[in-house]
Write a protein that holds these residues in place. Structure first.
Motif, PDB file in Angstrom:
ATOM      1  N   ARG A   1      34.913  18.170 -24.114  1.00 55.78           N
ATOM      2  CA  ARG A   1      33.523  18.266 -23.656  1.00 55.78           C
ATOM      3  C   ARG A   1      32.575  18.478 -24.829  1.00 55.78           C
ATOM      4  NH1 ARG A   1      35.835  21.405 -19.592  1.00 55.78           N
ATOM      5  NH2 ARG A   1      35.023  23.342 -20.489  1.00 55.78           N
ATOM      6  N   TRP A   2      32.996  19.293 -25.809  1.00 54.08           N
ATOM      7  CA  TRP A   2      32.150  19.514 -26.982  1.00 54.08           C
ATOM      8  C   TRP A   2      31.877  18.202 -27.724  1.00 54.08           C
ATOM      9  CZ3 TRP A   2      34.094  20.919 -32.396  1.00 54.08           C
ATOM     10  CH2 TRP A   2      32.997  21.092 -33.253  1.00 54.08           C
ATOM     11  N   ALA A   3      32.927  17.409 -27.903  1.00 53.16           N
ATOM     12  CA  ALA A   3      32.745  16.128 -28.591  1.00 53.16           C
ATOM     13  C   ALA A   3      31.795  15.229 -27.802  1.00 53.16           C
ATOM     14  CB  ALA A   3      34.099  15.446 -28.784  1.00 53.16           C
ATOM     15  N   ALA A   4      31.952  15.208 -26.478  1.00 55.52           N
ATOM     16  CA  ALA A   4      31.105  14.349 -25.645  1.00 55.52           C
ATOM     17  C   ALA A   4      29.652  14.821 -25.647  1.00 55.52           C
ATOM     18  CB  ALA A   4      31.648  14.319 -24.218  1.00 55.52           C
ATOM     19  N   VAL A   5      29.448  16.133 -25.529  1.00 58.31           N
ATOM     20  CA  VAL A   5      28.086  16.673 -25.553  1.00 58.31           C
ATOM     21  C   VAL A   5      27.444  16.430 -26.919  1.00 58.31           C
ATOM     22  CG1 VAL A   5      26.706  18.783 -25.441  1.00 58.31           C
ATOM     23  CG2 VAL A   5      28.503  18.389 -23.761  1.00 58.31           C
ATOM     24  N   SER A   6      28.218  16.570 -27.987  1.00 58.98           N
ATOM     25  CA  SER A   6      27.697  16.323 -29.332  1.00 58.98           C
ATOM     26  C   SER A   6      27.226  14.884 -29.479  1.00 58.98           C
ATOM     27  CB  SER A   6      28.775  16.623 -30.382  1.00 58.98           C
ATOM     28  OG  SER A   6      29.111  17.994 -30.400  1.00 58.98           O
ATOM     29  N   VAL A   7      28.014  13.945 -28.957  1.00 57.82           N
ATOM     30  CA  VAL A   7      27.628  12.536 -29.037  1.00 57.82           C
ATOM     31  C   VAL A   7      26.346  12.285 -28.250  1.00 57.82           C
ATOM     32  CG1 VAL A   7      28.279  10.193 -28.322  1.00 57.82           C
ATOM     33  CG2 VAL A   7      29.923  11.644 -29.517  1.00 57.82           C
ATOM     34  N   ARG A   8      26.253  12.850 -27.039  1.00 57.43           N
ATOM     35  CA  ARG A   8      25.044  12.659 -26.234  1.00 57.43           C
ATOM     36  C   ARG A   8      23.825  13.260 -26.930  1.00 57.43           C
ATOM     37  NH1 ARG A   8      28.044  14.566 -21.793  1.00 57.43           N
ATOM     38  NH2 ARG A   8      26.631  16.334 -21.540  1.00 57.43           N
ATOM     39  N   SER A   9      23.995  14.455 -27.484  1.00 55.07           N
ATOM     40  CA  SER A   9      22.865  15.129 -28.115  1.00 55.07           C
ATOM     41  C   SER A   9      22.453  14.426 -29.404  1.00 55.07           C
ATOM     42  CB  SER A   9      23.240  16.590 -28.404  1.00 55.07           C
ATOM     43  OG  SER A   9      22.093  17.328 -28.744  1.00 55.07           O
ATOM     44  N   LEU A  10      23.409  13.978 -30.205  1.00 55.05           N
ATOM     45  CA  LEU A  10      23.083  13.226 -31.421  1.00 55.05           C
ATOM     46  C   LEU A  10      22.421  11.898 -31.081  1.00 55.05           C
ATOM     47  CD1 LEU A  10      26.246  13.906 -33.605  1.00 55.05           C
ATOM     48  CD2 LEU A  10      23.916  14.616 -34.133  1.00 55.05           C
ATOM     49  N   ASP A  11      22.868  11.290 -29.995  1.00 51.39           N
ATOM     50  CA  ASP A  11      22.253  10.032 -29.570  1.00 51.39           C
ATOM     51  C   ASP A  11      20.787  10.267 -29.201  1.00 51.39           C
ATOM     52  OD1 ASP A  11      22.133   7.326 -28.968  1.00 51.39           O
ATOM     53  OD2 ASP A  11      22.706   7.643 -26.881  1.00 51.39           O
ATOM     54  N   ALA A  12      20.523  11.378 -28.500  1.00 46.61           N
ATOM     55  CA  ALA A  12      19.153  11.679 -28.081  1.00 46.61           C
ATOM     56  C   ALA A  12      18.259  11.996 -29.274  1.00 46.61           C
ATOM     57  CB  ALA A  12      19.152  12.859 -27.103  1.00 46.61           C
ATOM     58  N   GLN A  13      18.831  12.564 -30.334  1.00 41.62           N
ATOM     59  CA  GLN A  13      18.029  12.990 -31.479  1.00 41.62           C
ATOM     60  C   GLN A  13      18.202  12.113 -32.714  1.00 41.62           C
ATOM     61  OE1 GLN A  13      17.602  17.262 -32.136  1.00 41.62           O
ATOM     62  NE2 GLN A  13      19.084  17.598 -30.503  1.00 41.62           N
ATOM     63  N   ARG A  14      18.921  11.013 -32.572  1.00 44.87           N
ATOM     64  CA  ARG A  14      19.227  10.164 -33.726  1.00 44.87           C
ATOM     65  C   ARG A  14      17.967   9.734 -34.467  1.00 44.87           C
ATOM     66  NH1 ARG A  14      18.930   4.902 -34.359  1.00 44.87           N
ATOM     67  NH2 ARG A  14      18.652   4.566 -32.130  1.00 44.87           N
ATOM     68  N   GLU A  15      16.986   9.192 -33.732  1.00 43.51           N
ATOM     69  CA  GLU A  15      15.795   8.678 -34.398  1.00 43.51           C
ATOM     70  C   GLU A  15      14.997   9.803 -35.059  1.00 43.51           C
ATOM     71  OE1 GLU A  15      13.628   6.440 -31.541  1.00 43.51           O
ATOM     72  OE2 GLU A  15      14.897   4.677 -31.754  1.00 43.51           O
TER      73      GLU A  15
ATOM     74  N   SER B   1      25.536  22.192 -29.319  1.00 40.30           N
ATOM     75  CA  SER B   1      26.373  21.524 -28.323  1.00 40.30           C
ATOM     76  C   SER B   1      27.569  22.388 -27.972  1.00 40.30           C
ATOM     77  CB  SER B   1      26.837  20.162 -28.863  1.00 40.30           C
ATOM     78  OG  SER B   1      25.745  19.298 -29.066  1.00 40.30           O
ATOM     79  N   LEU B   2      28.119  23.083 -28.977  1.00 41.17           N
ATOM     80  CA  LEU B   2      29.230  23.998 -28.719  1.00 41.17           C
ATOM     81  C   LEU B   2      28.783  25.147 -27.819  1.00 41.17           C
ATOM     82  CD1 LEU B   2      32.153  24.794 -29.272  1.00 41.17           C
ATOM     83  CD2 LEU B   2      31.375  25.957 -31.355  1.00 41.17           C
ATOM     84  N   VAL B   3      27.604  25.689 -28.071  1.00 39.54           N
ATOM     85  CA  VAL B   3      27.059  26.750 -27.212  1.00 39.54           C
ATOM     86  C   VAL B   3      26.883  26.235 -25.790  1.00 39.54           C
ATOM     87  CG1 VAL B   3      25.073  28.253 -26.802  1.00 39.54           C
ATOM     88  CG2 VAL B   3      25.912  27.910 -29.129  1.00 39.54           C
ATOM     89  N   THR B   4      26.439  24.998 -25.659  1.00 41.53           N
ATOM     90  CA  THR B   4      26.274  24.388 -24.336  1.00 41.53           C
ATOM     91  C   THR B   4      27.587  24.378 -23.563  1.00 41.53           C
ATOM     92  OG1 THR B   4      24.486  22.969 -25.120  1.00 41.53           O
ATOM     93  CG2 THR B   4      25.620  22.263 -23.132  1.00 41.53           C
ATOM     94  N   VAL B   5      28.657  23.992 -24.252  1.00 44.00           N
ATOM     95  CA  VAL B   5      29.969  23.920 -23.606  1.00 44.00           C
ATOM     96  C   VAL B   5      30.464  25.319 -23.246  1.00 44.00           C
ATOM     97  CG1 VAL B   5      32.387  23.312 -23.978  1.00 44.00           C
ATOM     98  CG2 VAL B   5      30.590  21.737 -24.678  1.00 44.00           C
ATOM     99  N   VAL B   6      30.317  26.254 -24.154  1.00 45.58           N
ATOM    100  CA  VAL B   6      30.766  27.629 -23.884  1.00 45.58           C
ATOM    101  C   VAL B   6      30.022  28.206 -22.688  1.00 45.58           C
ATOM    102  CG1 VAL B   6      30.819  29.981 -24.811  1.00 45.58           C
ATOM    103  CG2 VAL B   6      31.496  28.053 -26.251  1.00 45.58           C
ATOM    104  N   ASN B   7      28.743  27.871 -22.564  1.00 45.44           N
ATOM    105  CA  ASN B   7      27.951  28.358 -21.428  1.00 45.44           C
ATOM    106  C   ASN B   7      28.177  27.543 -20.170  1.00 45.44           C
ATOM    107  OD1 ASN B   7      26.831  30.332 -22.999  1.00 45.44           O
ATOM    108  ND2 ASN B   7      24.930  29.247 -23.396  1.00 45.44           N
ATOM    109  N   GLU B   8      29.054  26.544 -20.258  1.00 44.03           N
ATOM    110  CA  GLU B   8      29.404  25.686 -19.128  1.00 44.03           C
ATOM    111  C   GLU B   8      28.177  25.012 -18.511  1.00 44.03           C
ATOM    112  OE1 GLU B   8      33.363  27.026 -17.088  1.00 44.03           O
ATOM    113  OE2 GLU B   8      31.997  28.741 -17.041  1.00 44.03           O
TER     114      GLU B   8
END
Length: 538
Positions: free
Chosen positions: A12-26, A198-205
């Motif tokens: 989940r951490w890897a997936a959330v990281s990808v989504r968040s990096l995608d949102a902030q890439r630009e 993103s890791l905090v997001t996963v830990v907080n479920e």
């Protein structure tokens, strides 16, 4: 809330990281100014983490059934798919986590703290010449905070790491002059913060990634993410069939050929090699002499001139404003607003962050307050150093900023549009009703604290003795607007303060209809606390 990281949490951490990096890439690409104002750090980080996630999802079940095993697969995938310097550093961050947690089924708070320390160590070793103010600084600060947080609660450890990363990121402009001049934080450091949040997001479920402020190997071109402009090519390849001593010699050889050298391994026989140089053949030959290079990528920076600009839009208008009511008014007119409290002084860095985060090639700043002009000028100067075209239109009152915003036309040439806004601002005369906060001497005589002062274009022209009552406010408003219209005018704009009488707008409209029937009138609830009424006459 999770008490430990298991294999599912790692995925989940890897997936959330990808989504968040995608949102902030630009946004991350847009602030990549070190050491030149152009780059693709956000794209590189996203590509690296995507490769890591894909590797993990494709791995056999037994290789991703435990936290340590999942991290090992993730780290190898990141190394194999690393893009640019930032991608290489992230791959080593993941390798450090994997090394520490290799035999761990579920990683608790203490395990995570130790793993982050090792992650920071390996990331630093990946860079030939580490610099303060980069993503390494941010990662090191986060690891130290996690290690010092001797807590049995996983959330407290990960949150401490993310907070420390945010604090360290905010300080990067003080460590690298080029960041300070551009008014931005380090792009790679911001990427590290995205991963930690993103890791905090996963830990907080939670399901959605936490936003802090809120490419392929065959690609023939590249934007310069770092390094000297002396070198025209980026060379990357994977390397195996070698030894630690040979790769150490390879690092020395590549350092003589160019800069931005990274030669890092996954701890299991696979290495990734990165260098900026001019002699491409020599860089590859050095790899052949060291081991077996494969997945070789060569990109020419000069070709990247045809790559789309880091700017996502053409033009925007930015306004620093005091008070929620006035800020809302500017937003409804299409401006981007830095809102400050009535008694707060907006921070230069906050305004810089807003300007640079717009992703606009041209930014027009309307200060809207005489005390904000200096801050706007300083922010504009630093943003221009980062490659944006930023112009401050002199506005010493919100009514002048409104007049300028009213004539803004995105379809017009940028220079012509700025001239039109400047002319509209200069042509707007301003008036104000203010309650005196101390005894003073004015142009028309002494006043006492509590008296109501009427201003026209910055000069006191009427004094109503205190205490201030609704009748005196209405009388003072009539006097100020009549004085301002004595030299002509077609439109009166009123911004009603928080302490303005409820019927003030109606009273002004009736007075103007009787005394100046050809004049248009518009009133807004500004909500400002430093004045009872602001008036603009055009």
């Amino acid at each position: 809330m999770l008490q430990a990281l298991d294999a599912a949490a790692i995925r989940r951490w890897a997936a959330v990281s990808v989504r968040s990096l995608d949102a902030q890439r630009e946004a991350i690409d847009g602030i990549n100014v070190f050491p030149v104002p152009d780059g693709d750090t956000g794209s590189n980080l996203l590509g690296t983490m995507r490769a890591a996630l894909e590797s993990l999802l494709r791995a056999p079940v037994d290789e991703r059934s435990e936290a340590g095993a999942a991290l090992t697969v993730l780290a190898k995938g990141a190394l194999a798919g690393a893009r640019g310097n930032s991608g290489v550093i992230v791959s080593q961050m993941l390798r450090g986590l994997a090394e520490t947690l290799r035999d761990v089924v579920e990683a608790g708070p203490v395990d995570v703290g130790k793993a982050l320390v090792r992650a920071a160590e390996l990331a630093a070793e990946a860079v030939a010449e580490p610099r303060a103010g980069t993503m390494l600084t941010v990662l090191t600060a986060s690891a130290a905070a996690a290690r010092k947080t001797r807590s049995n609660v996983l959330h407290e450890v990960t949150a401490a790491a993310a907070r420390a990363a945010a604090d360290a990121l905010a300080l990067t402009p003080q460590q690298l002059d080029v960041l300070a001049e551009a008014g931005v934080v380090d792009a790679g450091g911001r990427g590290v913060l995205v991963l930690l949040e993103s890791l905090v997001t996963v830990v907080n479920e939670r399901d959605e990634p936490v936003v802090p402020y809120s490419n392929t190997v065959s690609s023939p071109v590249a934007a310069r993410e770092a390094g000297s402009t002396e070198f025209g090519y980026e060379v990357m390849y994977l390397l195996d069939s070698t030894t630690d001593s040979k790769t150490g010699a390879l690092r020395d050889t590549l350092s003589r050929l160019g800069d931005c050298v990274s030669v890092v391994g996954d701890g299991d026989g696979l290495w990734t090699v990165h260098v900026h140089c001019n002699d491409v053949g020599a860089a590859i030959e050095a790899g052949v002499e060291t081991g077996r290079p494969h997945r070789i990528m060569v990109a020419r920076f000069a070709d990247a001139e045809g790559v789309p600009s880091r700017f996502r839009r053409n033009r925007v208008v930015v306004i620093p404003a005091r008070g929620a009511g006035i800020a809302h008014l500017f937003r409804t007119e299409g401006a981007l607003v830095l809102e400050a409290g009535d008694d707060d002084e907006p921070d230069v860095w906050d305004l810089l962050n807003l300007i640079t985060s717009t992703g606009a090639a041209h930014v027009t700043v309307l200060p809207g307050d005489d005390s904000l002009v200096g801050i706007a000028d300083e922010a504009a100067t630093r943003a221009v150093a980062g490659g944006q075209d930023v112009v401050v239109v002199p506005c010493v009152s919100p009514v002048q900023a409104l007049a300028a915003l009213a004539v803004h036309d995105p379809a017009r040439r940028a220079g012509d549009d700025v001239v039109a806004m400047a002319e509209a601002s200069a042509a707007t005369r301003r008036g104000e009703l203010v309650v005196a906060d101390a005894d003073a001497i004015t142009w028309i005589g002494p006043c006492r604290a509590g008296d109501l002062l009427g201003f026209a274009d910055g000069e006191v022209m009427r004094i109503e003795q205190g205490p201030t009552t609704p009748d005196k406010v209405v009388t003072g408003a009539y006097a100020v607007v009549d004085r301002m219209l004595s030299v002509g005018g077609e439109l009166v704009t009123a911004l009603l303060g928080a302490d303005a009488p409820e019927d003030l707008a109606d009273a002004l409209e009736k007075h103007l209809r009787a005394a100046h029937p050809a004049v248009e009138f518009v009133a807004y609830r500004g909500g400002q606390r430093d004045s009872v009424l602001m008036l603009g006459v055009e």
